[in-house]
Write a protein that holds these residues in place. Structure first.
Motif, PDB file in Angstrom:
ATOM      1  N   LYS A  14     -48.900  23.424  68.496  1.00  0.00           N
ATOM      2  CA  LYS A  14     -50.014  23.231  69.413  1.00  0.00           C
ATOM      3  C   LYS A  14     -49.522  23.134  70.841  1.00  0.00           C
ATOM      4  N   LYS A  15     -50.233  23.827  71.721  1.00  0.00           N
ATOM      5  CA  LYS A  15     -49.891  23.843  73.136  1.00  0.00           C
ATOM      6  C   LYS A  15     -51.065  23.335  73.961  1.00  0.00           C
ATOM      7  N   ALA A  16     -50.746  22.765  75.099  1.00  0.00           N
ATOM      8  CA  ALA A  16     -51.764  22.359  76.054  1.00  0.00           C
ATOM      9  C   ALA A  16     -51.262  22.741  77.446  1.00  0.00           C
ATOM     10  N   ILE A  17     -52.199  22.898  78.357  1.00  0.00           N
ATOM     11  CA  ILE A  17     -51.849  23.241  79.727  1.00  0.00           C
ATOM     12  C   ILE A  17     -52.385  22.147  80.657  1.00  0.00           C
ATOM     13  N   TYR A  18     -51.536  21.723  81.579  1.00  0.00           N
ATOM     14  CA  TYR A  18     -51.889  20.695  82.552  1.00  0.00           C
ATOM     15  C   TYR A  18     -51.711  21.327  83.920  1.00  0.00           C
ATOM     16  N   SER A  19     -52.816  21.601  84.573  1.00  0.00           N
ATOM     17  CA  SER A  19     -52.742  22.321  85.845  1.00  0.00           C
ATOM     18  C   SER A  19     -53.085  21.410  87.011  1.00  0.00           C
ATOM     19  N   GLY A  20     -52.638  21.831  88.172  1.00  0.00           N
ATOM     20  CA  GLY A  20     -52.951  21.115  89.392  1.00  0.00           C
ATOM     21  C   GLY A  20     -52.173  21.696  90.543  1.00  0.00           C
ATOM     22  N   THR A  21     -52.431  21.182  91.715  1.00  0.00           N
ATOM     23  CA  THR A  21     -51.686  21.604  92.897  1.00  0.00           C
ATOM     24  C   THR A  21     -50.342  20.880  92.937  1.00  0.00           C
ATOM     25  N   THR A  90     -56.177  31.691  78.627  1.00  0.00           N
ATOM     26  CA  THR A  90     -56.470  32.775  77.684  1.00  0.00           C
ATOM     27  C   THR A  90     -55.255  33.681  77.533  1.00  0.00           C
ATOM     28  N   GLN A  91     -54.655  34.046  78.651  1.00  0.00           N
ATOM     29  CA  GLN A  91     -53.472  34.913  78.642  1.00  0.00           C
ATOM     30  C   GLN A  91     -52.321  34.275  77.854  1.00  0.00           C
ATOM     31  N   MET A  92     -52.168  32.956  77.970  1.00  0.00           N
ATOM     32  CA  MET A  92     -51.077  32.254  77.289  1.00  0.00           C
ATOM     33  C   MET A  92     -51.448  31.813  75.881  1.00  0.00           C
ATOM     34  N   LYS A  93     -52.678  32.119  75.461  1.00  0.00           N
ATOM     35  CA  LYS A  93     -53.180  31.732  74.133  1.00  0.00           C
ATOM     36  C   LYS A  93     -53.145  30.215  73.947  1.00  0.00           C
ATOM     37  N   ILE A  94     -53.573  29.521  74.984  1.00  0.00           N
ATOM     38  CA  ILE A  94     -53.673  28.064  74.957  1.00  0.00           C
ATOM     39  C   ILE A  94     -55.148  27.720  75.083  1.00  0.00           C
TER      40      ILE A  94
END
Length: 165
Positions: A14-21, A90-94
């Motif tokens: 399982k993967k998750a993405i944590y985005s921010g500046t 979507t591109q990273m399948k996350i």
């Protein structure tokens, strides 16, 4: 399920993405990263270019700060991006986005963003994590203000980031 693939031992990866500046990455961000990495097998920190916010530090610096701050966290990977987060995920399948919530004021904005992302990609889930009480007040905005006015900020950012500055 888009976010799952079998690992070599038959478990679910399982993967998750944590985005921010992350301008700059703070101890509050690191609190969320550590907690997310205890839940997921991989956490991708996605550093947004975000030129419209006029960041204090360049995109390259912010990516490097995040890499240095997380270099000892085996489950964490850092990338830079300049697209919609939903497209990157979507591109990273996350299909799981991690967001931090410090106060009620954060919640309204984050809820709107979560709904907007979900309207574009129905498989996308947003998981909201609260930082520990000691990090609840820490924000990049506060750190930048302290830097601008030569205030003490060293206790608010990872020591690895201080070395890069």
């Amino acid at each position: 399920m888009q976010n799952s693939e079998k690992t070599s031992n038959g478990g679910t990866y399982k993967k998750a993405i944590y985005s921010g500046t992350f301008d700059p990455i703070t101890n509050g961000h690191m609190d969320i990263v550590r907690r997310a990495s205890s839940i997921f097998e991989e956490v991708v920190i996605a550093v947004a270019k975000s030129e419209r916010k006029k960041p204090m530090f360049s995109h390259e610096q912010r990516v490097e700060f995040a890499k240095q701050a997380t270099k000892d966290l085996k489950k964490v990977r850092v990338i830079g991006f300049d697209t919609l987060l939903v497209d990157l995920a979507t591109q990273m399948k996350i299909n799981t986005i991690i967001r931090g919530l410090r106060a009620v004021s954060d919640f309204e904005y984050e809820l709107q963003m979560g709904y907007a992302n979900s309207s574009i990609n129905k498989n996308l889930e947003t998981l909201y994590l609260m930082p520990t009480l000691e990090n609840a007040f820490v924000s990049s905005t506060i750190v930048r203000e302290l830097i601008r006015f030569n205030g003490s900020f060293c206790h608010l950012i990872p020591k690895e980031v201080l070395k890069c500055m």
